[in-house]
Design a protein around this motif. Structure first.
Motif, PDB file in Angstrom:
ATOM      1  N   THR A  49      -7.896  37.849   5.884  1.00  0.00           N
ATOM      2  CA  THR A  49      -8.904  37.231   4.422  1.00  0.00           C
ATOM      3  C   THR A  49      -9.006  35.639   4.941  1.00  0.00           C
ATOM      4  OG1 THR A  49      -8.480  38.478   2.811  1.00  0.00           O
ATOM      5  CG2 THR A  49     -10.152  36.224   2.273  1.00  0.00           C
ATOM      6  N   PRO A  50     -10.138  35.551   5.428  1.00  0.00           N
ATOM      7  CA  PRO A  50     -10.357  34.188   5.655  1.00  0.00           C
ATOM      8  C   PRO A  50     -10.684  33.361   3.641  1.00  0.00           C
ATOM      9  CG  PRO A  50     -12.567  34.736   6.203  1.00  0.00           C
ATOM     10  CD  PRO A  50     -11.058  35.950   5.800  1.00  0.00           C
ATOM     11  N   GLY A  51     -10.711  31.958   4.454  1.00  0.00           N
ATOM     12  CA  GLY A  51     -10.666  30.275   2.896  1.00  0.00           C
ATOM     13  C   GLY A  51      -9.227  30.740   2.217  1.00  0.00           C
ATOM     14  N   PHE A  52      -8.019  31.739   2.864  1.00  0.00           N
ATOM     15  CA  PHE A  52      -6.969  30.456   2.089  1.00  0.00           C
ATOM     16  C   PHE A  52      -5.895  30.150   2.579  1.00  0.00           C
ATOM     17  CE2 PHE A  52      -5.520  36.000   0.871  1.00  0.00           C
ATOM     18  CZ  PHE A  52      -7.230  36.015   0.200  1.00  0.00           C
ATOM     19  N   GLU A  53      -5.769  29.683   1.319  1.00  0.00           N
ATOM     20  CA  GLU A  53      -4.494  28.151   1.881  1.00  0.00           C
ATOM     21  C   GLU A  53      -3.177  28.688   1.802  1.00  0.00           C
ATOM     22  OE1 GLU A  53      -2.497  24.355  -0.462  1.00  0.00           O
ATOM     23  OE2 GLU A  53      -4.806  24.680  -0.520  1.00  0.00           O
ATOM     24  N   GLU A  54      -2.971  29.969   0.949  1.00  0.00           N
ATOM     25  CA  GLU A  54      -1.817  31.166   0.047  1.00  0.00           C
ATOM     26  C   GLU A  54      -1.714  31.830  -0.234  1.00  0.00           C
ATOM     27  OE1 GLU A  54       2.083  28.494  -0.885  1.00  0.00           O
ATOM     28  OE2 GLU A  54       1.297  30.293  -2.335  1.00  0.00           O
ATOM     29  N   TYR A  55      -1.358  33.110   0.416  1.00  0.00           N
ATOM     30  CA  TYR A  55      -1.040  33.926  -0.126  1.00  0.00           C
ATOM     31  C   TYR A  55       0.791  34.657  -0.431  1.00  0.00           C
ATOM     32  CZ  TYR A  55      -0.900  39.595  -0.302  1.00  0.00           C
ATOM     33  OH  TYR A  55      -0.517  40.387  -0.575  1.00  0.00           O
ATOM     34  N   ARG A  56       0.465  34.693  -1.046  1.00  0.00           N
ATOM     35  CA  ARG A  56       2.284  34.795  -2.002  1.00  0.00           C
ATOM     36  C   ARG A  56       2.048  36.307  -2.746  1.00  0.00           C
ATOM     37  NH1 ARG A  56       6.021  30.652  -4.404  1.00  0.00           N
ATOM     38  NH2 ARG A  56       5.431  30.647  -5.922  1.00  0.00           N
ATOM     39  N   GLN A  57       3.213  37.584  -2.978  1.00  0.00           N
ATOM     40  CA  GLN A  57       3.083  38.676  -3.755  1.00  0.00           C
ATOM     41  C   GLN A  57       4.818  37.696  -4.176  1.00  0.00           C
ATOM     42  OE1 GLN A  57       4.395  41.625  -0.747  1.00  0.00           O
ATOM     43  NE2 GLN A  57       2.151  41.730  -0.604  1.00  0.00           N
ATOM     44  N   ILE A  58       4.782  37.682  -5.451  1.00  0.00           N
ATOM     45  CA  ILE A  58       5.153  38.165  -6.363  1.00  0.00           C
ATOM     46  C   ILE A  58       6.419  39.615  -6.774  1.00  0.00           C
ATOM     47  CG2 ILE A  58       6.783  36.676  -9.030  1.00  0.00           C
ATOM     48  CD1 ILE A  58       3.881  34.456  -8.231  1.00  0.00           C
TER      49      ILE A  58
END
Length: 267
Positions: A49-58
């Motif tokens: 996905t464009p536009g993310f600074e960060e993506y985390r799964q917790i």
């Protein structure tokens, strides 16, 4: 948590826009199947996905009775029927960034049924999320805890947010955490994440209004939740919050970092 007490002041960095998506795995297949699919095929859809600074799964422990200390008037035991399995945490590069990812988000909507039975999205106002720089030089994260707070009925958002920020600043300044992030959510709206074939039930008395995310090493985390200092802070929190659900985090995986999708997730 550092071995020595480091009382100091830490300035928080405010992020443009952060969303927190609690998730429940399907129960008609083994839990590990859901875990593997989430950090495998589903993560690739989200990471693109464009536009993310960060993506985390917790990823949260399967057995999570609640780490927060018992506090009069505050629900600290996590109800088994609403116990969250994991949280997708998305930080956008700008306030307008969500508009860039609408096409990819539709693919994520369609894929949810393959792994989840319930999802919904909590979003905060722009620049309301705060990340605190609390780790000392060379200190690494060894264990994690995630806390969801429920605003007490009759308490307005402004005083609640102010108290949460004071609480976070106090915790950051005590030198007990390796990482600390806070969010204050807008009122929940199902239309923000109305994905098909997945439940989105979120009764008013079950909704949360903030998350407090702290990180420390395993022994220090246990000591932190048993400490008299936290018990005192929790008593002061009681007039503002009716629930404090503290989850044991088994994994926190970063798939997008500094605006770039990683070839392999980082812990």
């Amino acid at each position: 948590m550092a071995a020595a007490h480091r009382a100091t002041t830490h300035r928080a960095t405010k992020k443009a826009l952060v969303s927190s998506i609690p998730l429940w795995f399907r129960t008609d297949q083994p839990r590990q199947t859901g875990v593997d699919y989430w950090k495998g095929p589903h993560s690739k859809i989200i990471s693109a996905t464009p536009g993310f600074e960060e993506y985390r799964q917790i990823h949260l422990a399967e057995h999570n009775p609640g780490l927060w200390p018992a506090t009069p008037g505050v629900q600290t035991a996590i109800p088994a029927d609403r116990r969250i399995d994991g949280v997708a945490e998305v930080t956008f590069g700008s306030v307008l960034a969500p508009l860039l990812g609408r096409k990819q988000t539709k693919l994520a909507y369609q894929d949810e049924i393959n792994v989840f039975r319930r999802t919904f999205l909590y979003a905060g106002p722009p620049r309301s999320a705060r990340w605190y720089d609390v780790a000392g030089p060379g200190e690494q994260v060894g264990a994690r805890a995630m806390v969801y707070l429920r605003r007490r009925a009759g308490v307005r958002t402004g005083p609640f947010r102010e108290h949460l920020n004071e609480l976070a600043s106090t915790l950051a300044g005590r030198g007990q955490l390796r990482e600390l992030r806070t969010q204050v959510f807008l009122p929940w709206n199902e239309k923000l994440w109305d994905t098909p074939h997945v439940a989105h039930d979120n009764p008013v008395d079950q909704q949360f209004h903030a998350s407090l995310l702290g990180f420390a090493d395993p022994a220090a985390r246990a000591a932190f939740f048993r400490s008299a200092g936290l018990a005192s802070l929790s008593e002061a929190l009681a007039p503002y919050a009716s629930a404090a659900h503290a989850y044991d985090v088994t994994d926190a995986l970063t798939f997008v970092k500094d605006g770039k999708a990683l070839e392999h997730y980082e812990r």
